[in-house]
Design an enzyme around this catalytic site. Structure first.
Site, mmCIF file in Angstrom:
data_model
loop_
_atom_site.group_PDB
_atom_site.id
_atom_site.type_symbol
_atom_site.label_atom_id
_atom_site.label_comp_id
_atom_site.label_asym_id
_atom_site.label_seq_id
_atom_site.Cartn_x
_atom_site.Cartn_y
_atom_site.Cartn_z
ATOM 1 N N CYS A 80 -24.748 -20.146 2.410
ATOM 2 C CA CYS A 80 -25.587 -20.419 3.273
ATOM 3 C C CYS A 80 -26.805 -19.658 1.827
ATOM 4 O O CYS A 80 -26.562 -18.432 1.633
ATOM 5 C CB CYS A 80 -25.607 -19.798 4.204
ATOM 6 S SG CYS A 80 -27.125 -20.500 5.238
ATOM 7 N N ASP A 239 -31.735 -28.108 8.839
ATOM 8 C CA ASP A 239 -32.132 -27.246 8.383
ATOM 9 C C ASP A 239 -33.779 -26.238 8.245
ATOM 10 O O ASP A 239 -34.264 -27.842 7.635
ATOM 11 C CB ASP A 239 -31.362 -26.854 6.578
ATOM 12 C CG ASP A 239 -31.979 -25.421 6.600
ATOM 13 O OD1 ASP A 239 -32.189 -24.341 6.450
ATOM 14 O OD2 ASP A 239 -30.603 -24.876 5.263
#
Length: 330
Positions: A80, A239
């Site tokens: 991430c 996201d």
């Protein structure tokens, strides 16, 4: 914290010690034996379908100041970038790496491998974080996939710490900027589902990394120009940032196509509008055709708190918001 609007909930205490001699092994222990805690932290009523988090763990890579697990609405991602950007500032503020100006450098270990961080420090404060990725590469180019409801779609697949299908929204017949977000998410999720059902994906060294994490829809910006990303991952999670591992994958993909050279910086934006930068830094010869990519952004504090789980709370370990009352009744 958040980076470009995407939340980063960092566990600072109260989580049990995980078993395993590597970050990937600790990830398996968290998934198999402590997943109720991920649900409690990520899902309703403490979180929501778009929540994201970090569980600090023991590193196994020599010299790493920190190991990390990344969590979301469905499970545990292998990489991430937005969380790494936030963690850079947090790690310096926590004293895990000595604060030096103008730059503080250190390594953290993600499930996909070690990440080299460079934090710009001005007046004692971290003002920007850059990280160099694990080896990133193009997995498949111009692959045709039959997607229910959309027909034959041509996509690329690239790895930037996680595997993504990457393609412009226009290949679905959708205008990236004019189409409602819900419709873009539907298209990206449908492609992810179709690939997961029909195409086995493997990583050259780690079986736990071999799965399609999501789909990144893009605009039609030419190579080198500022571009926009919509990353749809896990269970249709969106996201808010440009997606750090997605920026990594896009830069590796552009490099594989001969569209970008090492040292060229490109700017990417997500649904929040805040930017990340990406730059191919050097070859990564341990995987044929792979490169290292540097991603940069800023992390900000959003709050501090304590979560409670009462023993008699039937929803204490979290629940996903249902799509209909029939699902709940059933």
């Amino acid at each position: 914290m958040h980076a470009a609007g995407e939340p980063v909930r960092i566990v600072t205490g109260g989580y049990p010690a995980l078993q395993g001699d590597s970050v990937l092994a600790q990830r398996r222990d968290a998934r198999d034996n402590h997943d109720h805690l991920r649900r409690a932290m990520m899902l309703e009523p403490r979180g929501h379908a778009g929540m994201y988090g970090v569980i600090p763990v023991r590193p196994s890579h020599p010299g790493a100041v920190l190991g990390v697990l990344f969590t979301h609405n469905e499970g545990y991602s292998t990489m991430c970038g937005h969380a790494t950007v936030a963690l850079g500032r947090w790690a310096v503020d926590q004293g895990l790496a000595p604060r030096t100006e103008p730059e503080t450098r250190f390594v953290i270990e993600a499930p996909c491998g070690p990440l080299a961080l460079t934090c710009r420090v001005e007046g004692g404060e971290v003002t920007e974080v850059r990280f160099e990725s694990v080896p990133a590469y193009a997995q498949a180019l111009d692959m045709a996939v039959e997607v229910p409801g959309f027909g034959r779609i041509v996509t690329d697949i690239a790895y930037g710490g996680a595997f993504y299908a990457i393609l412009p929204a226009s290949r679905f017949g959708l205008d990236f900027f004019a189409t409602p977000l819900e419709r873009l998410v539907e298209a990206g999720g449908a492609l992810t589902d179709a690939i997961r059902e029909t195409l086995p994906i493997s990583h050259p060294t780690e079986p736990d990394l071999g799965f399609l994490y999501g789909t990144i829809l893009t605009d039609d910006a030419p190579a080198g120009a500022e571009s926009w990303n919509l990353c749809v991952f896990a269970e249709r999670q969106v996201d808010r940032s440009p997606t750090g591992s997605g920026v990594t994958a896009r830069m590796a993909l552009d490099h594989a196509k001969g569209l970008v050279r090492p040292g060229e910086v490109r700017t990417f934006r997500g649904i929040s509008g805040e930017p990340f930068t990406g730059m191919v830094t050097r070859p990564a010869p341990e995987i044929p055709g792979a490169v290292r990519v540097e991603v940069g952004g800023r992390g900000f504090y959003a709050g501090r708190g304590t979560f409670l789980i009462e023993a008699d709370d039937p929803l204490g370990h979290g629940f996903p918001l249902a799509g209909s009352f029939g699902e709940v009744r059933g």
